[in-house]
Design a protein around this motif. Structure first.
Motif, PDB file in Angstrom:
ATOM      1  N   VAL A 200       0.860  -0.989  -0.012  1.00  0.00           N
ATOM      2  CA  VAL A 200       0.008   0.093  -0.037  1.00  0.00           C
ATOM      3  C   VAL A 200       0.872   1.107   0.064  1.00  0.00           C
ATOM      4  CG1 VAL A 200      -1.664   1.319   1.205  1.00  0.00           C
ATOM      5  CG2 VAL A 200      -2.171  -1.175   1.088  1.00  0.00           C
ATOM      6  N   LEU A 201       1.810   1.296   0.913  1.00  0.00           N
ATOM      7  CA  LEU A 201       2.795   2.414   0.819  1.00  0.00           C
ATOM      8  C   LEU A 201       3.856   2.569  -0.077  1.00  0.00           C
ATOM      9  CD1 LEU A 201       3.476   2.472   4.955  1.00  0.00           C
ATOM     10  CD2 LEU A 201       1.720   3.912   3.516  1.00  0.00           C
ATOM     11  N   GLY A 202       4.025   1.342  -0.863  1.00  0.00           N
ATOM     12  CA  GLY A 202       4.918   1.504  -2.180  1.00  0.00           C
ATOM     13  C   GLY A 202       6.400   1.559  -1.481  1.00  0.00           C
ATOM     14  N   LYS A 203       6.595   1.166  -0.234  1.00  0.00           N
ATOM     15  CA  LYS A 203       8.046   1.155   0.188  1.00  0.00           C
ATOM     16  C   LYS A 203       8.272  -0.058   0.971  1.00  0.00           C
ATOM     17  CE  LYS A 203       8.812   3.782   3.858  1.00  0.00           C
ATOM     18  NZ  LYS A 203       9.217   5.198   4.412  1.00  0.00           N
ATOM     19  N   PRO A 204       9.616  -0.470   1.505  1.00  0.00           N
ATOM     20  CA  PRO A 204       9.622  -1.568   2.013  1.00  0.00           C
ATOM     21  C   PRO A 204       9.370  -1.563   3.556  1.00  0.00           C
ATOM     22  CG  PRO A 204      11.438  -1.310   0.856  1.00  0.00           C
ATOM     23  CD  PRO A 204      10.703  -0.071   0.840  1.00  0.00           C
ATOM     24  N   VAL A 205       8.434  -2.314   4.221  1.00  0.00           N
ATOM     25  CA  VAL A 205       8.168  -2.154   5.755  1.00  0.00           C
ATOM     26  C   VAL A 205       8.493  -3.824   6.368  1.00  0.00           C
ATOM     27  CG1 VAL A 205       6.436  -1.768   7.423  1.00  0.00           C
ATOM     28  CG2 VAL A 205       6.423  -0.317   5.256  1.00  0.00           C
ATOM     29  N   ARG A 206       8.905  -3.625   7.413  1.00  0.00           N
ATOM     30  CA  ARG A 206       8.915  -5.046   8.053  1.00  0.00           C
ATOM     31  C   ARG A 206       8.512  -4.882   9.410  1.00  0.00           C
ATOM     32  NH1 ARG A 206      13.672  -5.083  11.418  1.00  0.00           N
ATOM     33  NH2 ARG A 206      15.063  -3.289  11.233  1.00  0.00           N
ATOM     34  N   CYS A 207       8.262  -5.901  10.132  1.00  0.00           N
ATOM     35  CA  CYS A 207       7.934  -6.343  11.455  1.00  0.00           C
ATOM     36  C   CYS A 207       8.979  -6.592  12.323  1.00  0.00           C
ATOM     37  CB  CYS A 207       6.763  -7.286  11.561  1.00  0.00           C
ATOM     38  SG  CYS A 207       6.225  -7.827  13.140  1.00  0.00           S
ATOM     39  N   GLN A 208       9.147  -6.027  13.173  1.00  0.00           N
ATOM     40  CA  GLN A 208      10.391  -6.115  14.354  1.00  0.00           C
ATOM     41  C   GLN A 208       9.562  -6.799  15.640  1.00  0.00           C
ATOM     42  OE1 GLN A 208      13.869  -6.063  13.956  1.00  0.00           O
ATOM     43  NE2 GLN A 208      13.669  -7.196  15.992  1.00  0.00           N
ATOM     44  N   GLU A 209       9.783  -7.885  15.932  1.00  0.00           N
ATOM     45  CA  GLU A 209       9.389  -8.589  17.053  1.00  0.00           C
ATOM     46  C   GLU A 209      10.111  -7.871  18.091  1.00  0.00           C
ATOM     47  OE1 GLU A 209       9.076 -12.928  19.222  1.00  0.00           O
ATOM     48  OE2 GLU A 209       8.994 -12.783  17.097  1.00  0.00           O
ATOM     49  N   ILE A 210       9.368  -7.519  19.441  1.00  0.00           N
ATOM     50  CA  ILE A 210       9.982  -7.265  20.847  1.00  0.00           C
ATOM     51  C   ILE A 210       9.445  -7.938  21.944  1.00  0.00           C
ATOM     52  CG2 ILE A 210      10.502  -4.973  19.951  1.00  0.00           C
ATOM     53  CD1 ILE A 210       8.311  -4.021  21.687  1.00  0.00           C
ATOM     54  N   GLY A 211      10.263  -8.467  22.651  1.00  0.00           N
ATOM     55  CA  GLY A 211       9.809  -9.161  23.692  1.00  0.00           C
ATOM     56  C   GLY A 211       9.008  -8.399  24.782  1.00  0.00           C
ATOM     57  N   THR A 212       8.309  -9.190  25.655  1.00  0.00           N
ATOM     58  CA  THR A 212       7.421  -8.425  26.654  1.00  0.00           C
ATOM     59  C   THR A 212       8.335  -7.593  27.658  1.00  0.00           C
ATOM     60  OG1 THR A 212       7.187 -10.339  27.868  1.00  0.00           O
ATOM     61  CG2 THR A 212       5.632  -9.961  26.358  1.00  0.00           C
ATOM     62  N   GLU A 213       9.383  -8.023  27.960  1.00  0.00           N
ATOM     63  CA  GLU A 213      10.231  -7.356  28.904  1.00  0.00           C
ATOM     64  C   GLU A 213      10.728  -6.049  28.291  1.00  0.00           C
ATOM     65  OE1 GLU A 213      10.313  -7.485  32.268  1.00  0.00           O
ATOM     66  OE2 GLU A 213       8.940  -9.200  31.720  1.00  0.00           O
ATOM     67  N   ASP A 214      10.899  -5.807  27.060  1.00  0.00           N
ATOM     68  CA  ASP A 214      11.279  -4.611  26.092  1.00  0.00           C
ATOM     69  C   ASP A 214      10.047  -3.872  26.118  1.00  0.00           C
ATOM     70  OD1 ASP A 214      13.927  -5.203  25.847  1.00  0.00           O
ATOM     71  OD2 ASP A 214      13.485  -6.312  23.968  1.00  0.00           O
ATOM     72  N   LEU A 215       8.723  -4.388  26.052  1.00  0.00           N
ATOM     73  CA  LEU A 215       7.532  -3.708  25.930  1.00  0.00           C
ATOM     74  C   LEU A 215       7.344  -3.024  27.248  1.00  0.00           C
ATOM     75  CD1 LEU A 215       4.613  -2.733  24.893  1.00  0.00           C
ATOM     76  CD2 LEU A 215       3.909  -4.873  25.735  1.00  0.00           C
ATOM     77  N   ARG A 216       7.556  -3.767  28.565  1.00  0.00           N
ATOM     78  CA  ARG A 216       7.496  -3.280  29.938  1.00  0.00           C
ATOM     79  C   ARG A 216       8.369  -2.062  29.907  1.00  0.00           C
ATOM     80  NH1 ARG A 216       6.260  -5.941  34.324  1.00  0.00           N
ATOM     81  NH2 ARG A 216       6.788  -7.829  33.361  1.00  0.00           N
ATOM     82  N   LYS A 217       9.673  -2.247  29.787  1.00  0.00           N
ATOM     83  CA  LYS A 217      10.805  -1.013  29.826  1.00  0.00           C
ATOM     84  C   LYS A 217      10.200   0.051  28.853  1.00  0.00           C
ATOM     85  CE  LYS A 217      14.864  -4.023  30.470  1.00  0.00           C
ATOM     86  NZ  LYS A 217      15.783  -4.597  29.997  1.00  0.00           N
ATOM     87  N   THR A 218       9.660   0.127  27.696  1.00  0.00           N
ATOM     88  CA  THR A 218       9.346   0.985  26.866  1.00  0.00           C
ATOM     89  C   THR A 218       8.152   1.743  27.357  1.00  0.00           C
ATOM     90  OG1 THR A 218       9.817  -0.494  24.709  1.00  0.00           O
ATOM     91  CG2 THR A 218       8.218   1.731  24.463  1.00  0.00           C
ATOM     92  N   MET A 219       7.241   1.089  28.101  1.00  0.00           N
ATOM     93  CA  MET A 219       6.142   1.758  28.691  1.00  0.00           C
ATOM     94  C   MET A 219       6.382   2.542  29.960  1.00  0.00           C
ATOM     95  SD  MET A 219       2.967  -0.457  28.581  1.00  0.00           S
ATOM     96  CE  MET A 219       1.850   0.706  29.299  1.00  0.00           C
ATOM     97  N   LEU A 220       7.409   2.034  30.595  1.00  0.00           N
ATOM     98  CA  LEU A 220       7.827   2.790  31.899  1.00  0.00           C
ATOM     99  C   LEU A 220       8.468   3.900  31.298  1.00  0.00           C
ATOM    100  CD1 LEU A 220       9.017  -0.338  34.096  1.00  0.00           C
ATOM    101  CD2 LEU A 220       6.912   1.019  34.495  1.00  0.00           C
ATOM    102  N   GLY A 221       9.400   3.827  30.453  1.00  0.00           N
ATOM    103  CA  GLY A 221      10.123   5.011  29.933  1.00  0.00           C
ATOM    104  C   GLY A 221       9.356   6.094  29.319  1.00  0.00           C
ATOM    105  N   ARG A 222       8.090   5.592  28.957  1.00  0.00           N
ATOM    106  CA  ARG A 222       7.017   6.788  28.470  1.00  0.00           C
ATOM    107  C   ARG A 222       6.037   7.376  29.721  1.00  0.00           C
ATOM    108  NH1 ARG A 222       5.292   3.790  22.921  1.00  0.00           N
ATOM    109  NH2 ARG A 222       7.183   4.007  21.666  1.00  0.00           N
ATOM    110  N   GLY A 223       6.464   6.874  30.887  1.00  0.00           N
ATOM    111  CA  GLY A 223       5.774   7.465  31.929  1.00  0.00           C
ATOM    112  C   GLY A 223       4.712   6.602  32.600  1.00  0.00           C
TER     113      GLY A 223
END
Length: 292
Positions: free
Chosen positions: A219-242
């Motif tokens: 749809v976008l006409g440019k390469p897009v890929r999915c990057q899997e992140i673990g749930t602990e990385d998700l936790r750290k990201t959320m905590l880092g965003r407040g």
């Protein structure tokens, strides 16, 4: 009288747009009425405040027989139960005291999952609380929302990548908010239904992160890929965003449950009340935002 909560949010604003020309008297509960378009403010009654406050919901539900109920996300709440169940207690009390007849609410897939599932567990407890008031209740049990990807527009646009907390080849249902809003409005305009029921909101097909990346690429006409992140990385990201520790934990628990199969407990309904496919959604919403 129909009351719409969270009328400036993604789903609530669409519900309100569907209802504006219905001829029904409308009332909205808005913490910041200035976020409503001026034309909308002229056409509805506005109750200023949060629908977590008892005085606000008592004024809002007075004389109303139908309510659209949506709890806004609060990443800084102490826990998911505080964010959903405790938030809803004043509203549920007001539904009973004011004689509300029908409530349409935004909920989540996962009824029957035997383990803790964070946001989903708390949302389903909120549904039970609403149902206990005696109102007729339709809970729109949404799968993951396609619109959540809009939070990743920058990495999609600049790096050709988006992040997911499920295995990149694991298929899950997704739904578009436009379908939840359209069904909510139809239900609010129909006085004939009664009882308590959950309606699964699952788009036309299950998709993996890799499937979504392929469709976005086309749809976008440019390469897009999915990057899997673990749930602990998700936790750290959320905590880092407040986010609070409790809400970060709730998000982790929800994705663990999804990855173990929670969203596959129910079959896709027929006819499907969530017909918008991911490719259509990308063409309608994602592409214009990425190209803006």
């Amino acid at each position: 009288m129909i009351v719409v909560t969270a009328p400036t949010g993604n789903i609530g604003s669409q519900v309100l747009a569907h209802l504006l020309d219905s001829g029904e008297p409308l009332r909205v509960v808005a913490r910041d009425p200035s976020k409503l378009p001026a034309e909308t403010r002229r056409r509805v009654e506005v109750i200023e405040g949060s629908h977590s406050q008892q005085d606000v919901v008592l004024r809002a539900f007075d004389g109303a027989d139908r309510v659209f109920w949506l709890v806004p996300g609060d990443p800084r709440a102490a826990s998911a139960e505080a964010a959903y169940v405790d938030f809803a207690r004043p509203g549920c009390d007001a539904m009973q005291r004011c004689g509300v007849k029908q409530v349409v609410g935004i909920s989540a897939l996962g009824r029957g999952w035997p383990k803790e599932a964070g946001h989903v567990t708390a949302t389903l407890k909120m549904d039970d609380l609403v149902a206990s008031t005696g109102v007729a209740y339709r809970a729109l049990a949404c799968s993951s929302l396609m619109e959540n990807l809009l939070r990743q527009v920058v990495p999609i646009r600049d790096q050709g990548v988006f992040f997911c907390s499920s295995p990149a080849d694991f298929k899950l249902p997704f739904c578009a908010t436009r379908d939840a809003a359209a069904l909510s409005a139809r239900l609010l305009l129909d006085r004939s239904w009664s009882g308590v029921e959950a309606i699964p909101m699952m788009g036309p097909e299950d998709l993996s992160g890799n499937d979504m990346a392929r469709i976005m690429t086309e749809v976008l006409g440019k390469p897009v890929r999915c990057q899997e992140i673990g749930t602990e990385d998700l936790r750290k990201t959320m905590l880092g965003r407040g986010a609070s520790a409790g809400m970060a934990q709730a998000m982790v628990e929800m994705f663990v449950a999804k990855n173990e199969g929670m969203d596959h407990l129910v079959a896709r309904p027929a006819p499907n009340p969530a017909p918008t496919g991911f490719r259509q959604w990308c063409e309608m919403l994602l592409k214009p935002v990425v190209e803006a």
